[in-house]
Write an enzyme that holds these catalytic residues in place. Structure first.
Site, PDB file in Angstrom:
ATOM      1  N   PRO A 247       0.760  -1.006  -0.026  1.00 13.65           N
ATOM      2  CA  PRO A 247       0.020  -0.150  -0.044  1.00 13.65           C
ATOM      3  C   PRO A 247       0.728   1.141  -0.065  1.00 13.65           C
ATOM      4  CG  PRO A 247      -0.669  -1.661   1.692  1.00 13.65           C
ATOM      5  CD  PRO A 247       0.711  -2.163   1.057  1.00 13.65           C
ATOM      6  N   GLU A 248       0.690   2.098  -0.928  1.00 17.78           N
ATOM      7  CA  GLU A 248       1.330   3.323  -1.066  1.00 17.78           C
ATOM      8  C   GLU A 248       0.511   4.481  -0.468  1.00 17.78           C
ATOM      9  OE1 GLU A 248       4.405   4.123  -2.004  1.00 17.78           O
ATOM     10  OE2 GLU A 248       4.902   2.002  -2.910  1.00 17.78           O
TER      11      GLU A 248
ATOM     12  N   HIS B   5      -5.311 -14.354   9.086  1.00 21.05           N
ATOM     13  CA  HIS B   5      -4.472 -13.100   8.791  1.00 21.05           C
ATOM     14  C   HIS B   5      -5.429 -12.044   9.141  1.00 21.05           C
ATOM     15  CE1 HIS B   5      -1.790 -15.263   6.758  1.00 21.05           C
ATOM     16  NE2 HIS B   5      -2.447 -15.689   5.567  1.00 21.05           N
TER      17      HIS B   5
ATOM     18  N   ARG C 152       1.509 -10.379   5.815  1.00 18.55           N
ATOM     19  CA  ARG C 152       2.831 -10.528   6.060  1.00 18.55           C
ATOM     20  C   ARG C 152       3.337  -9.862   7.197  1.00 18.55           C
ATOM     21  NH1 ARG C 152       5.984  -8.832   0.590  1.00 18.55           N
ATOM     22  NH2 ARG C 152       7.765  -9.686   1.598  1.00 18.55           N
TER      23      ARG C 152
ATOM     24  N   ARG D 278      24.157  17.083  -1.328  1.00 18.35           N
ATOM     25  CA  ARG D 278      23.660  15.499  -1.669  1.00 18.35           C
ATOM     26  C   ARG D 278      24.131  15.349  -2.843  1.00 18.35           C
ATOM     27  NH1 ARG D 278      18.190  13.886   1.168  1.00 18.35           N
ATOM     28  NH2 ARG D 278      17.845  15.589   2.146  1.00 18.35           N
TER      29      ARG D 278
END
Ligand SMILES: [Zn+2]
Length: 271
Positions: free
Chosen positions: A2-3, A91, A110, A152
């Site tokens: 999931p983003e 789950h 998971r 950077r």
């Protein structure tokens, strides 16, 4: 995984069912998530009212009368609002029972997710304190990105995926945004000018906004709050399309791994 758009979609899906509701009780069947659910969580949340829901990065925030619940969906988590008597499946690790006969159920095969109550201000919580600004919020724009490149030397793709710089630009959305902005994913972040960073910031916003509008672009495990699978991939222009013609110029799309993450780009359109 999931983003940000999936988390935002989940937030919008569950908010009308949870906001203002009292919590009857919390039932935890499996405590071993990424951070174990502490043994006193049931006692801390019982009898409290959910005053508001929000999101910070990929964390969902359930603001209670006392403290806040932080929920993270990890790699494979999903939340659904169901009738309290619905039997849990494998789950389904915890249920937050609400007054009125519904429950919020966390499924996470998971077990990389999190469900943590904290008495602290969420923005000061160790999991949230280091996070950069929201990409759809007022503090994120081309000047912000350009100014953060000082000192950077990394490639632009890992640069924009760093959550301490800006939250929520996961791998799929980084690929899509760089394509839209015409920037090669391996270009060093300090070798990109201010104007191109404005284009990139606009591309990040556009890609995330469009994914939220579609209900979240996602991988297979994701399930919407109503139980239907999230949309997948139809609107992605570059991600997962190795060898297909670039929608801009027709050249074959290339694939390359950058810091272990799949990167897709057009060798002609992205410089
Ligand atoms: Zn092209």
């Amino acid at each position: 995984m999931p983003e940000l758009p999936e988390v935002e979609t989940t937030l919008r899906g569950i908010t009308p069912h949870l906001c203002g509701k009292g919590i009857d009780r919390l039932v935890v069947r499996e405590r071993r998530l990424r951070w174990p659910v502490p043994a006193d969580t049931e006692r801390q949340v019982r009898g409290q009212r959910i005053l508001a829901l929000g999101r910070r990065g990929k964390y969902l925030l359930l603001e209670l009368e006392q403290g806040t619940i932080l929920v993270h969906l990890g790699m494979s988590g999903s939340l659904r609002v169901l009738a309290s008597h619905s039997p849990p499946a494998k789950h389904d690790h915890l249920d937050l029972y609400l007054q009125g006969g519904q429950c919020l159920r966390l499924r996470d095969p998971r077990r990389f997710g999190a469900f943590l109550w904290t008495p602290e201000e969420p923005k000061n919580h160790p999991l949230l304190a280091h996070l950069g600004p929201e990409p759809l919020g007022p503090d994120f724009d081309g000047d912000y990105l350009y100014e953060r490149t000082h000192g950077r030397r990394c490639a632009v793709k890992p640069f924009i995926m760093d959550a301490s710089l800006v939250v929520g630009v996961g791998n799929i959305y980084a690929n899509e945004s760089l394509f839209r902005a015409g920037i090669h994913p391996t270009r060093p972040c300090h070798r990109i000018g201010r104007t191109r960073y404005w284009r990139l910031a606009a591309a990040i916003r556009a890609v995330l906004t469009s994914a939220i509008e579609q209900g979240g672009t996602s991988l297979r495990e994701f399930v919407r709050d109503d139980g239907r699978p999230g949309y997948f991939a139809r609107s992605l222009q570059i991600y997962g399309r190795t060898g297909e013609p670039c929608p801009g110029c027709g050249a074959p799309i290339r694939h390359h791994r950058i810091r272990q993450r799949s990167s897709f780009y057009c060798p002609r359109c992205q410089k």
